[in-house]
Design a protein around this motif. Structure first.
Motif, PDB file in Angstrom:
ATOM      1  N   ALA A   6       0.836  -1.203   0.000  1.00 20.25           N
ATOM      2  CA  ALA A   6       0.000   0.000   0.000  1.00 20.25           C
ATOM      3  C   ALA A   6       0.872   1.255   0.000  1.00 20.25           C
ATOM      4  O   ALA A   6       0.605   2.203  -0.749  1.00 20.25           O
ATOM      5  CB  ALA A   6      -0.934  -0.010   1.206  1.00 20.25           C
ATOM      6  N   PHE A   7       1.919   1.253   0.827  1.00 23.63           N
ATOM      7  CA  PHE A   7       2.817   2.414   0.840  1.00 23.63           C
ATOM      8  C   PHE A   7       3.458   2.615  -0.530  1.00 23.63           C
ATOM      9  O   PHE A   7       3.565   3.748  -1.015  1.00 23.63           O
ATOM     10  CB  PHE A   7       3.900   2.272   1.912  1.00 23.63           C
ATOM     11  N   HIS A   8       3.860   1.534  -1.163  1.00 20.57           N
ATOM     12  CA  HIS A   8       4.498   1.654  -2.479  1.00 20.57           C
ATOM     13  C   HIS A   8       3.528   2.298  -3.478  1.00 20.57           C
ATOM     14  O   HIS A   8       3.894   3.236  -4.210  1.00 20.57           O
ATOM     15  CB  HIS A   8       4.979   0.291  -2.963  1.00 20.57           C
ATOM     16  N   SER A   9       2.308   1.830  -3.495  1.00 22.18           N
ATOM     17  CA  SER A   9       1.306   2.384  -4.399  1.00 22.18           C
ATOM     18  C   SER A   9       1.032   3.860  -4.086  1.00 22.18           C
ATOM     19  O   SER A   9       0.944   4.698  -4.989  1.00 22.18           O
ATOM     20  CB  SER A   9       0.011   1.568  -4.279  1.00 22.18           C
ATOM     21  N   LEU A  10       0.931   4.202  -2.813  1.00 25.43           N
ATOM     22  CA  LEU A  10       0.656   5.585  -2.426  1.00 25.43           C
ATOM     23  C   LEU A  10       1.826   6.516  -2.738  1.00 25.43           C
ATOM     24  O   LEU A  10       1.616   7.671  -3.111  1.00 25.43           O
ATOM     25  CB  LEU A  10       0.281   5.650  -0.947  1.00 25.43           C
ATOM     26  N   PHE A  11       3.049   6.028  -2.611  1.00 32.01           N
ATOM     27  CA  PHE A  11       4.185   6.876  -2.969  1.00 32.01           C
ATOM     28  C   PHE A  11       4.323   7.006  -4.484  1.00 32.01           C
ATOM     29  O   PHE A  11       4.787   8.047  -4.981  1.00 32.01           O
ATOM     30  CB  PHE A  11       5.481   6.407  -2.303  1.00 32.01           C
TER      31      PHE A  11
END
Length: 160
Positions: A6-11
């Motif tokens: 999720a963090f990867h997608s949001l960044f």
């Protein structure tokens, strides 16, 4: 989806949104006459300063900092380059961070001199929410950006 995913997608979304904003600002004739451009660039510089402070904290480099703002005049092309470099770092970091690493605690000193202690997940969450807050302010200061195609929506990013 894992927290790391999720963090990867949001960044990736953060990098995309900010890149799109800088493209519009660089290409728009409205940019040159925007009465609030200096204030908008101030907010963008603030985002980047904070992003870099927290990047340093994630790397274990507790950089001392007495201010998260700059009174120096900001230049669009310089800011765009700094954003690209910082966002690329966060996208790469989140691509490889593990769930265990996300729970690791980081101690540091905030710019106001108060002690800080956050886990890496909290740091990443702060970077995302802080940037979104100030991009919203920029959107209010430069409303022409939205009329020229900048949509700061996660769902818009997911359609690409």
């Amino acid at each position: 989806m894992t927290a790391a995913g999720a963090f990867h997608s949001l960044f990736q979304y953060k990098a995309w949104s900010e890149s799109e904003l800088f493209k519009i600002l660089a290409e728009s004739p409205s940019t040159f006459t925007a009465p609030n451009l200096a204030e908008a660039l101030w907010h963008l510089a603030h985002i980047n300063i904070v992003d870099n402070l927290f990047m340093g904290r994630l790397l274990g480099n507790a950089m001392s900092c007495s201010s998260t703002t700059s009174e120096e005049p900001q230049h669009l092309s310089d800011l765009s380059l700094r954003f690209t470099e910082t966002n690329n770092w966060f996208v790469n970091y989140t691509k490889f961070v593990t769930e265990t690493e996300l729970e690791e605690r980081v101690s540091f000193v905030f710019a106001d001199g108060k002690p800080g202690n956050m886990n890496k997940s909290e740091i990443l969450s702060h970077v995302l929410s802080h940037g979104l807050l100030h991009r919203g302010m920029v959107s209010g200061l430069l409303p022409f950006a939205a009329t020229e195609g900048w949509q700061d929506h996660f769902t818009t990013f997911l359609k690409h």
